[in-house]
Motif scaffolding. Structure first.
Motif, short mmCIF file in Angstrom:
data_model
loop_
_atom_site.label_atom_id
_atom_site.label_comp_id
_atom_site.label_asym_id
_atom_site.label_seq_id
_atom_site.Cartn_x
_atom_site.Cartn_y
_atom_site.Cartn_z
N ALA A 205 23.11 82.65 -15.81
CA ALA A 205 22.47 81.12 -16.21
C ALA A 205 22.84 80.28 -15.34
CB ALA A 205 23.54 80.63 -17.43
N GLU A 206 23.86 80.35 -14.34
CA GLU A 206 24.33 79.63 -13.27
C GLU A 206 23.35 79.77 -12.24
OE1 GLU A 206 28.26 80.56 -12.04
OE2 GLU A 206 28.99 79.36 -13.68
N GLN A 207 22.85 81.20 -11.70
CA GLN A 207 21.98 81.27 -10.86
C GLN A 207 20.52 80.64 -11.23
OE1 GLN A 207 22.40 82.75 -7.86
NE2 GLN A 207 24.54 83.04 -7.95
N THR A 208 20.35 80.95 -12.30
CA THR A 208 18.81 80.21 -13.00
C THR A 208 18.94 78.72 -12.64
OG1 THR A 208 18.76 81.99 -14.47
CG2 THR A 208 17.33 79.94 -15.01
N LYS A 209 20.06 77.95 -13.00
CA LYS A 209 20.06 76.60 -12.90
C LYS A 209 19.90 76.27 -11.40
CE LYS A 209 22.85 75.41 -17.09
NZ LYS A 209 24.00 75.11 -17.58
N LEU A 210 20.61 77.01 -10.60
CA LEU A 210 20.53 76.68 -9.00
C LEU A 210 19.16 77.09 -8.45
CD1 LEU A 210 22.23 76.59 -6.45
CD2 LEU A 210 22.55 78.78 -6.28
N LEU A 211 18.70 77.95 -9.09
CA LEU A 211 17.31 78.26 -8.59
C LEU A 211 16.29 77.22 -8.98
CD1 LEU A 211 15.19 80.15 -6.95
CD2 LEU A 211 14.80 81.30 -9.30
N ALA A 212 16.30 76.59 -10.16
CA ALA A 212 15.36 75.56 -10.64
C ALA A 212 16.11 74.17 -9.86
CB ALA A 212 15.84 75.36 -12.08
N ARG A 213 17.08 74.05 -9.62
CA ARG A 213 17.52 73.00 -8.75
C ARG A 213 16.92 73.04 -7.46
NH1 ARG A 213 22.25 73.24 -9.79
NH2 ARG A 213 23.62 74.09 -8.15
N ILE A 214 17.05 74.00 -6.91
CA ILE A 214 16.58 74.29 -5.25
C ILE A 214 15.12 74.11 -5.21
CG2 ILE A 214 16.25 75.92 -3.36
CD1 ILE A 214 19.12 77.06 -4.01
N SER A 215 14.42 74.77 -6.51
CA SER A 215 13.00 74.67 -6.48
C SER A 215 12.60 73.11 -6.62
CB SER A 215 12.40 75.35 -7.54
OG SER A 215 12.74 76.61 -7.41
N MET A 216 13.33 72.33 -7.59
CA MET A 216 12.97 70.87 -7.43
C MET A 216 13.19 69.98 -6.37
SD MET A 216 14.66 68.43 -10.27
CE MET A 216 14.22 69.37 -11.73
N GLN A 217 14.30 70.36 -5.71
CA GLN A 217 14.59 69.74 -4.13
C GLN A 217 13.43 70.13 -3.10
OE1 GLN A 217 18.29 70.93 -2.80
NE2 GLN A 217 17.76 70.36 -0.61
N ALA A 218 13.08 71.40 -3.31
CA ALA A 218 11.92 72.03 -2.29
C ALA A 218 10.72 70.90 -2.77
CB ALA A 218 11.66 73.53 -2.47
N ASP A 219 10.28 70.85 -4.07
CA ASP A 219 9.13 70.29 -4.39
C ASP A 219 9.17 68.80 -4.06
OD1 ASP A 219 7.99 72.38 -5.50
OD2 ASP A 219 8.73 72.05 -7.66
#
Length: 400
Positions: A205-219
């Motif tokens: 769950a933490e990795q999923t949140k991290l990936l979503a946060r990084i994807s949002m940052q990249a966007d």
């Protein structure tokens, strides 16, 4: 994450300043420094590098998420195997309990039989007394022998029953103990596996949140880069436009011609006239050879000399008219051949006073200034060519 809001603010502040520059007379415009544009491009490059780092972090997070999902999958599979093992252990325990009940019933039956036997022996006296009674009884000797033989069998059977009872009780205790130990072991492992799965699920769950946060940052970084690029394009166009207008104004100020050609150069080969010629009309130079045109994409292959409509256009040197007609983009155009593949071109004329085939001398009036061909202002377009290729007239004329 790189903070770029200050950059956007600086760009938004810079563009109105450039607009203000355009709104004032060009003679009052300061020199345009392209350092701001260079700085903006450096900022875009830095943000792109940061985006690359974010993409790399996104890839690492995706890899970590993949490993977490694999670990969760393995843990789930192990838990499923342990659940099956627990189910099998429970089935075995149920079988043992059923077997235990059967043995217990059998033991109880043996105990009942043994108690009856002991009671009968107690009532009748010892086994030795019964044996003597059988021996001294006045019966047929053969019958006595058979009874004694049966008595031995019964005694042995009683002894075997007691031994079997003891063995069954020991086996029952061992199986029950083994079954309980196995069940307890499986329950312990299952509990540990459940705790591990819970931990892995949390990590996933933490990795999923991290990936979503990084994807949002990249966007967000991509959107910011797009904004900066659009600002860069607007600023570049504005700076280029200002630079062109300043350059045009500066050229008009610095280059103005009042000298006209004459016949003093006649009789000399055109190649020997470099630096001795004069421009064909009085006026101000609006451009330079090789500079970009205001409409963009095309460079000037000659000179445009602003002049009053009706002003006389002179031949720069002796030669023969080879073209005198209207041509799209050039209006009334005249071309004079000076020999040795040298030609001079005079465009946007109001009137051509010579025709093809006419011989001319240096200083002859060959046309008058106009704005034919759709030119927005009055003046003369002038070119020099050698072997069909244009070259800079300012390297061949004297301006006064």
């Amino acid at each position: 994450m790189i903070r770029i809001n200050p950059w956007l603010n600086s760009i938004r502040k810079l563009i109105p300043a450039c607009v203000l520059i355009l709104s004032h007379p060009l003679h009052a415009a300061p020199k345009i420094d392209k350092e701001d544009l260079k700085q903006l491009r450096n900022q875009i490059e830095s943000l792109q590098q940061a985006l690359a780092g974010t993409e790399e972090s996104k890839s690492e997070a995706a890899n970590a998420l993949r490993e977490s999902e694999r670990a969760v999958n393995d843990a789930t599979r192990k838990l499923a195997a342990l659940t099956n093992a627990q189910r099998e252990a429970n089935d075995k325990l149920n079988q043992l309990q059923s077997q235990s009940r059967q043995i217990k019933n059998h033991v109880e039956a043996q105990q009942l039989q043994l108690s009856k036997l002991l009671y009968r022996q107690y009532i009748n006296g010892s086994g030795q007394k019964e044996y003597l009674s059988l021996l001294l009884n006045q019966q047929d000797p053969n019958q006595i022998a058979r009874n004694l033989h049966y008595h031995g069998y019964l005694s042995q059977a009683h002894s075997d029953n007691i031994n079997t009872l003891r063995i069954n009780l020991e086996q029952l205790d061992a199986l029950t103990r083994e079954s309980r130990e196995k069940s307890s072991e499986i329950a312990t492992i299952q509990m540990k596996q459940a705790e591990q799965k819970k931990h892995l699920e949390q990590e996933k769950a933490e990795q999923t949140k991290l990936l979503a946060r990084i994807s949002m940052q990249a966007d967000q970084q991509r959107r910011e880069i797009d904004k900066l690029k659009r600002d860069e394009e607007r600023l570049a166009r504005l700076v280029e436009k200002i630079a062109k207008q300043l350059a045009s104004k500066n050229r008009a100020k610095s280059l103005s011609n009042s000298r006209l050609p004459d016949a003093s150069t006649d009789g000399n080969p055109f190649s020997a006239l470099k630096g001795r010629l004069s421009l064909p009309v009085r006026g101000e130079l609006a451009n330079r050879f090789g500079s970009p045109r205001a409409d963009g994409g095309i460079i000037w292959k000659g000179l445009f000399i602003r002049s009053v409509s009706g002003e006389e256009v002179k031949a720069i040197a002796g030669g023969r008219v080879v073209f005198a007609d209207w041509l799209r983009g050039f209006g009334n155009l005249m071309i004079v051949d000076h020999g040795s593949s040298y030609m001079s071109l005079y465009g946007n004329n109001e009137t051509n006073h010579k025709q093809a085939g006419d011989a001319v001398r240096g200083g002859d009036t060959i046309a008058t200034v106009g704005n034919s061909g759709g030119n927005p202002e009055s003046g003369l377009y002038f070119e020099l060519r050698h072997q069909g290729k244009p070259f800079d007239p300012l390297n061949w004329v004297r301006i006064k």
